[in-house]
Write a protein that holds these residues in place. Structure first.
Motif, mmCIF file in Angstrom:
data_model
loop_
_atom_site.group_PDB
_atom_site.id
_atom_site.type_symbol
_atom_site.label_atom_id
_atom_site.label_comp_id
_atom_site.label_asym_id
_atom_site.label_seq_id
_atom_site.Cartn_x
_atom_site.Cartn_y
_atom_site.Cartn_z
ATOM 1 N N ILE A 155 0.837 -1.198 0.000
ATOM 2 C CA ILE A 155 0.000 0.000 0.000
ATOM 3 C C ILE A 155 0.875 1.253 0.000
ATOM 4 O O ILE A 155 0.592 2.239 -0.697
ATOM 5 N N CYS A 156 1.954 1.217 0.765
ATOM 6 C CA CYS A 156 2.881 2.353 0.761
ATOM 7 C C CYS A 156 3.576 2.487 -0.592
ATOM 8 O O CYS A 156 3.896 3.602 -1.030
ATOM 9 N N SER A 157 3.810 1.367 -1.274
ATOM 10 C CA SER A 157 4.362 1.428 -2.632
ATOM 11 C C SER A 157 3.381 2.102 -3.580
ATOM 12 O O SER A 157 3.783 2.827 -4.502
ATOM 13 N N LYS A 194 -4.391 9.307 6.072
ATOM 14 C CA LYS A 194 -4.345 8.589 7.354
ATOM 15 C C LYS A 194 -3.304 7.472 7.307
ATOM 16 O O LYS A 194 -2.544 7.271 8.263
ATOM 17 N N ILE A 195 -3.272 6.738 6.202
ATOM 18 C CA ILE A 195 -2.261 5.679 6.054
ATOM 19 C C ILE A 195 -0.868 6.282 6.128
ATOM 20 O O ILE A 195 0.046 5.733 6.767
ATOM 21 N N CYS A 196 -0.692 7.412 5.456
ATOM 22 C CA CYS A 196 0.610 8.081 5.449
ATOM 23 C C CYS A 196 1.050 8.422 6.866
ATOM 24 O O CYS A 196 2.197 8.165 7.248
ATOM 25 N N VAL A 217 8.044 2.802 5.693
ATOM 26 C CA VAL A 217 8.324 4.237 5.862
ATOM 27 C C VAL A 217 9.206 4.745 4.716
ATOM 28 O O VAL A 217 9.013 5.859 4.222
ATOM 29 N N THR A 218 10.147 3.930 4.282
ATOM 30 C CA THR A 218 10.977 4.316 3.143
ATOM 31 C C THR A 218 10.125 4.590 1.919
ATOM 32 O O THR A 218 10.353 5.556 1.176
ATOM 33 N N LYS A 219 9.125 3.747 1.696
ATOM 34 C CA LYS A 219 8.258 3.909 0.527
ATOM 35 C C LYS A 219 7.329 5.107 0.682
ATOM 36 O O LYS A 219 7.093 5.860 -0.274
ATOM 37 N N VAL A 220 6.791 5.308 1.882
ATOM 38 C CA VAL A 220 5.822 6.386 2.066
ATOM 39 C C VAL A 220 6.500 7.747 2.182
ATOM 40 O O VAL A 220 5.842 8.789 2.054
ATOM 41 N N SER A 221 7.792 7.769 2.411
ATOM 42 C CA SER A 221 8.484 9.050 2.574
ATOM 43 C C SER A 221 8.460 9.855 1.277
ATOM 44 O O SER A 221 8.409 11.098 1.305
ATOM 45 N N PHE A 263 -2.307 20.561 7.538
ATOM 46 C CA PHE A 263 -2.055 19.120 7.654
ATOM 47 C C PHE A 263 -0.555 18.834 7.659
ATOM 48 O O PHE A 263 -0.046 18.093 8.504
ATOM 49 N N VAL A 264 0.166 19.428 6.703
ATOM 50 C CA VAL A 264 1.598 19.174 6.603
ATOM 51 C C VAL A 264 2.336 19.781 7.788
ATOM 52 O O VAL A 264 3.226 19.155 8.384
ATOM 53 N N SER A 265 1.959 21.003 8.178
ATOM 54 C CA SER A 265 2.679 21.717 9.229
ATOM 55 C C SER A 265 2.485 21.098 10.599
ATOM 56 O O SER A 265 3.397 21.160 11.436
ATOM 57 N N ARG A 266 1.354 20.517 10.842
ATOM 58 C CA ARG A 266 1.097 19.971 12.173
ATOM 59 C C ARG A 266 1.062 18.443 12.174
ATOM 60 O O ARG A 266 1.874 17.786 12.813
ATOM 61 N N ASP A 267 0.138 17.864 11.405
ATOM 62 C CA ASP A 267 -0.056 16.409 11.470
ATOM 63 C C ASP A 267 1.144 15.640 10.912
ATOM 64 O O ASP A 267 1.662 14.726 11.553
ATOM 65 N N LEU A 268 1.563 16.012 9.707
ATOM 66 C CA LEU A 268 2.674 15.288 9.095
ATOM 67 C C LEU A 268 3.980 15.553 9.837
ATOM 68 O O LEU A 268 4.776 14.628 10.072
ATOM 69 N N PHE A 269 4.220 16.789 10.233
ATOM 70 C CA PHE A 269 5.426 17.142 10.988
ATOM 71 C C PHE A 269 5.505 16.324 12.285
ATOM 72 O O PHE A 269 6.551 15.742 12.612
#
Length: 1161
Positions: free
Chosen positions: A933-935, A993-995, A1007-1011, A1032-1038
């Protein structure tokens, strides 16, 4: 922890106090770690004067700890601390400390040991990659140490000489405690020498006595000089002490390590080449002399050699290691020089380059001249015999070179023979390329001798393994001699003619054989297809080989109802696959024979003596031939092969009977002939797609090309009739797992829906069980059950299971390959039918099946879907997948992390086996699906699908983006698939959410694939004015990335994750308060720490330095809990513990504590 994160001066003084001998070992070790943490991460907080005082105290501490009663781990920590200080401060400090340290080494064995340890750690940033060290700093360190080699190497030589002689002297006096101290000093010095041997110029190692010293080590070991005699010899007589260490088992392997490090050095092409040659010549003479002496002793008096000497000899001269030597030598000598064209117009540079290359080529030719015909013949003779394991050698077999130590599974292990034999074959290929006539004559001569022996043998099957092993040698030699890259046609005409005579003679011998036993027929077929490259250059022989293959095929029984004689069916299929191999190897030489092959196939079909699976393989061979002839020929061959299939495949009768309602497949599974006919039809579609059309690579595909810019794929016109019934078939197969249908299925079908034994063995990592003679896996990965060619045999659960798996494997591949055709698939297929077939029952599918669907179909569908159809296709297909996968993965990972067991649907049908095995299989299934899935997310972020996203690297080192250039998210719908995803919230939500969750699952590969998907999200957020995505990027992903950095499993990707953190903060902190809030929410950070971090960022434009600042801040903010960084170091750093030397105290364990530089972080 508060001291560690608090004032740096308090940290230093407290730590120096706690390393004193008044405290326990655990406390002292932790104090050393805090000091090393300070030097690596907080050194700049000290003033220059404080740093100099710190260094002096550390050197004094090393002097204090240098005694025989201190733990080895503490000594290592003290030495590593001083080495780290020197690396941080640079050349000036090293110049100041050098003399005091050298003086310290002369005070006794314990002091010598400490100084040698420090010298061993000093070049660590040269020999081990350290991302913290900037290129300039590394170069300065290398330059400083190189300039110091005239002082360092003589010191190490002196320490070896002094303490080795002292050890022997004290041993003669029975002073064992003192012997231990000197032995520890020698061991530490040897480790230091080996650290410099990795990079120090070879002439320097020779100039200062190191190489000559090892020569003496070997000489002493060879002559076995007694202690009293050795001690009486003056140093001038011994001329260098280092080599003496090889007289003791404890030191010999250290000396071998030295030669292992220096031997692979590349020869320079500058003025130092002559000095390099001189040093390497000495090394070569040393190794050859000790090899010869050992072989002489072992042949004359094997009983005098003990186990330790055999261990030593394994490092030097036994067969496996000599194999590696010859491989390395021939690989280097046979490699072609790389010529790089420069556009500068500097003729002098070009002349210099060509002159240097010419010198290298001349040197190689000189060395190659020593590898004469006799040596090549001996290498081939020995290699041919060693192709066989001892377990396969018939009793009483006589070898022309005498008894050899062949590979034995009981001794060497069952899993390593394949790698060993592949190296033998590589060596054979090199020899064949260098001496083709000798190799051709040798392999032909030996093959003919084996054939004659088989013809006279009363039990030929017993001797068959010998002939099977020689087929591999023949195949590799023929490939080397006649392969296009070897430029066969350019060589001497006399050599070509001689080679022609050799292999024509061998071919005639093979063609004359009248074997009919299935096993013999199979081997003969392999020998004929091994000669394929020879047929490419000599097309006159192609016709006779084809006639022989058909003769062999007809010699085997056509209908074999007795399962015990199924080997004949296996042999028939192998003969058919020989047509494919010869078609690929013979290239255009086979084209004139296509009509004869087609006529023979038609005749055999009319006579009813060509099975469906065999016809498929021969048809695949035809497709290989046609691909050489061109697109028009391909289309004609495809029409000839597919038109008869289309008439059967498109009939509504079988579709209505078996695919129109849920239980239709149950009826189909009772119709053996129809069931396997459908199977062979689907597998041939797969073969046709694989063998047809232009070869494409992802790197040169442009997803948005119009159909007019691409040549029409030969299979494009066939998709319209091929795919609709296949989609119905796959939908019916998928429906079997839905609860409403599965409960109505008969027991036989339910059992068939469980995993095969091969799948279970694979999940457990135990290797696949041996295939029965009734099953075959073809070279392209497809498979067939040879018991199902229309015979009325019992149709059990295993047969249905194999059929279901085969339909799924080939069906998925057909859809995936069809997607790569592009417009013909996406614009000509009924999307609703595709949706029903693939994702209607996604919630009932097992993890292994979802993983396979994603891998074989959906990733290709995503990569090749035209951008103007993303709205039509991706929403329908990906939304159900992401929705279900997110929920299923979250549940299973939560169960694994909190209950210790993943709960997946695949293993419910497994009744046998231990709970532990079931748990292992569950976790493997979970990780496999997670990674796939990450691929898929990585495929969505694939650069060719996101051409609208700019590269942060191309944007320079600016940390700001002009807000006036920001675009709406909708502007990226057609130029970025990640942008398209984010504009469809229903599709984006489960994917995001998967990310986020992937960073908290303990799977570094996922994690390597999802990065890469995360990186695309970051760039998209930077490029748009969409506040929701920025938040989303600034808070959740960070936050998720920082949590991921706390997991040891993510060590391999840590550098990229820190880079993502840097990009989020630098580019988004001024547009959103979240990045600062996330950092300030970490437990050990203070506002002034964040302010200092931001100030440091303004002082550098280097992304690498900015990443280091981010890494340091994260370590500080988490109280150094991001142990991932320390674990990266522990992967590379070895503390160079001494071997178990006469009960030496320094061999004690430190109870699991990390020592040396591994503990700095």
């Amino acid at each position: 922890m508060q001291i560690k994160a608090g004032d740096v001066r308090v940290l230093a003084s407290t730590s120096f106090h706690l390393v004193k001998k008044d405290w326990s070992l655990v406390i002292r070790m932790h104090a050393f770690k805090m000091l090393q943490h300070l030097v690596r991460l907080r050194w700049e907080e000290l003033s220059p004067t404080e740093r100099r005082d710190f260094a002096n105290v550390a050197v004094d501490l090393m002097s204090e700890i240098a005694n025989a009663y201190e733990e080895w781990a503490l000594k290592s920590q003290a030495a590593a601390l001083v080495a780290e200080i020197v690396r941080r401060e640079g050349l000036v400090l090293w110049q100041e400390l050098r003399e005091p340290l050298f003086s310290l080494s002369s005070k006794g064995p314990a002091q010598a040991e400490l100084v040698s340890m420090m010298l061993r750690w000093l070049p660590e940033d040269i020999t081990v990659h350290n991302e913290d060290l900037e290129g300039d700093r590394r170069r300065l360190l290398l330059r400083g140490l190189t300039q110091s080699l005239p002082e360092i190497l003589p010191l190490l030589y002196t320490l070896l000489d002094r303490h080795y002689a002292a050890a022997w002297s004290e041993a003669a006096n029975q002073q064992l405690d003192i012997v231990k101290q000197h032995v520890a000093a020698v061991t530490a010095t040897l480790n230091a020498v080996n650290a410099y041997a990795e990079w120090a110029p070879l002439p320097d190692l020779a100039k200062y006595g190191i190489i000559h010293g090892y020569d003496v080590f070997f000489s002493v070991w060879q002559s076995r000089i007694q202690i009293d005699v050795l001690v009486s010899y003056p140093l001038s007589y011994m001329h260098n002490r280092c080599g003496c260490l090889l007289s003791s088992p404890e030191f010999r392997l250290h000396a071998c390590e030295f030669f292992k490090l220096v031997s692979p050095r590349k020869r320079p092409i500058d003025v130092s080449a002559s000095e390099f040659d001189s040093a390497m010549s000495i090394i070569f003479q040393i190794l050859m002399k000790v090899s010869g002496d050992f072989l002489d002793r072992s042949s004359s008096n094997a009983g005098s050699i003990d186990e330790s000497e055999f261990e030593f000899a394994e490092y030097i001269c036994l067969h496996y290691h000599s194999l590696l030597f010859w491989l390395a030598l021939m690989r280097d000598l046979m490699s072609k020089p790389k010529v790089v064209a420069h556009s500068t117009g500097d003729s002098s540079a070009v002349n210099s380059l060509s002159t240097g290359s010419g010198q290298v080529d001349n040197e190689k030719r000189k060395i190659l001249s020593f590898v004469n015909d006799d040596i090549c013949s001996a290498i081939l003779d020995i290699s041919f015999q060693r192709m066989l394991k001892r377990e396969k050698v018939p009793p009483g077999t006589a070898f022309p070179l005498g008894a050899l130590e062949l590979w034995s599974d009981d001794i060497e292990g069952r899993g390593d023979f394949g790698q060993y034999r592949s190296r033998l074959l590589e060596l054979v290929r090199f020899v064949a390329s260098y001496k083709p006539l000798i190799a051709g004559a040798k392999v032909s001569e030996r093959t003919i001798a084996i054939i004659k022996h088989l013809l006279l043998s009363q039990m030929p099957a017993q001797d068959l393994p010998v002939m099977e092993s020689m087929q591999l040698a023949l195949e590799n030699i023929v490939n080397s001699v006649f392969d296009g890259s070897n430029e066969f046609g350019v060589g001497s005409s006399e050599v070509q003619l001689a080679l022609c005579r050799i292999f024509e003679g061998l071919l005639q011998q093979l063609l004359s054989l009248k074997w009919t036993e299935p096993a013999l027929v199979e081997v003969l077929g392999h020998y004929l297809d091994a000669l394929g490259p020879f047929l490419k250059h000599f097309p006159a022989a192609v016709g006779s080989v084809i006639n022989k293959l058909f003769e062999l095929l007809n010699s085997l029984p056509f209908v074999v109802k007795d399962p015990s004689t199924s080997s004949a069916r296996y042999a028939r299929l192998q003969i058919c696959t020989s047509f494919i191999r010869i078609a690929k190897a013979a290239d255009k030489s086979i084209l004139p024979h296509m009509k004869d092959i087609a006529d023979t196939m038609a005749h055999m079909q009319r006579e009813g003596c060509l099975l469906r699976g065999e016809h498929n393989i021969l048809g695949e061979a035809f497709l290989v031939m046609a691909s050489t002839a061109g697109i028009q020929q391909q289309q004609e061959v495809l029409a000839w092969l597919l038109n008869p299939l289309s008439q059967q495949w498109t009939q509504l009768e079988w579709q209505n009977n078996y695919l129109s309602e849920p239980l239709g497949l149950v009826r189909l599974c009772s119709e053996t002939t129809t069931m396997w006919s459908i199977f062979h039809t689907v597998t041939f579609f797969e073969k046709a797609l694989k063998r047809s059309g232009l070869r494409k690579t992802y790197s040169n595909l442009q997803n948005n090309l119009t159909s007019s810019s691409n040549p029409v794929h030969p299979m494009a016109s066939h998709l319209s009739w091929m795919l609709p019934p296949l989609l119905k078939l796959l939908r019916a197969v998928h429906s079997l797992w839905s609860p409403s249908i599965s409960q109505m299925l008969p027991g036989e079908i339910k059992v068939a829906m469980s995993m095969t034994d091969a799948e279970q063995f694979s999940l457990l990592g135990e290797g696949n069980p041996k295939l029965s003679k009734g099953a075959l896996i073809f070279t392209d990965g497809s498979h067939a059950d040879m018991g199902k060619e229309g015979y009325a045999e019992p149709n059990g659960s295993d047969d249905i299971r194999n059929w279901l798996k085969g339909i799924r494997d080939s069906g998925y591949n057909v859809l995936g390959l069809s997607a790569t055709i592009g417009d013909s698939f996406f614009r000509g297929s009924d999307l609703h039918s595709v949706e029903l077939a693939l994702v209607e029952n996604i919630q009932s599918m097992e993890f292994r099946h979802i993983r396979q669907l994603v891998h074989s179909v959906l990733i290709l569908l995503v990569k090749f879907c035209p951008s103007d159809l993303w709205d039509v296709w991706l929403e329908k297909i990906l939304h159900p997948l992401f929705n279900h996968s997110q929920q299923a993965l979250n549940f299973s990972w939560s169960s694994l992390l909190h209950e210790g067991r993943a709960k997946v649907p695949d293993v419910h049908g497994i009744l046998a086996g231990s709970d532990l095995k079931v748990e292992v299989m569950e976790e493997k299934l979970l990780r496999d699906l997670t990674r796939e899935i990450c691929s898929l997310l990585s495929a969505i972020a694939w650069p060719p699908l996101n051409t609208g996203l700019f590269s942060l690297e191309q944007s320079g080192h600016a940390s700001r983006v002009d807000t006036s250039s920001l675009k709406d998210l909708d502007a990226f719908r057609l130029s970025s698939m990640v942008g398209f995803l984010c504009t469809h919230k229903g599709l984006a939500l489960p994917a995001l959410k998967i990310c986020l969750e992937a960073f908290t699952w303990t799977d570094g590969e996922a994690v390597t694939k999802v990065s890469s998907f995360s990186a695309a999200l970051v760039v998209l957020a930077i490029s748009t004015n969409n506040e929701e995505l920025q938040a989303f990027v600034s808070r959740d992903l960070f936050s998720a990335i920082i949590r991921g950095l706390a997991l040891e499993s993510n060590a391999i990707i840590s550098a990229d994750l820190v880079g993502l953190c840097r990009e989020i903060f630098i580019y988004l902190c001024d547009r959103d308060p979240a990045p600062r809030e996330v950092l300030l929410s970490l437990p050990y950070i203070k506002p002034h720490d964040l302010a200092a971090f931001e100030e440091a960022l303004t002082k550098t434009s280097s992304p690498k330095e900015q990443k280091q600042h981010m890494k340091s801040l994260l370590l500080l903010a988490t109280g150094n809990s991001l142990v991932i960084f320390a674990n990266i170091y522990s992967t590379f750093l070895l503390t160079a513990r001494p071997r178990n030397l006469v009960n030496a105290p320094e061999s004690r364990s430190d109870d699991g504590e990390v020592v040396g530089l591994a503990a700095i972080l």
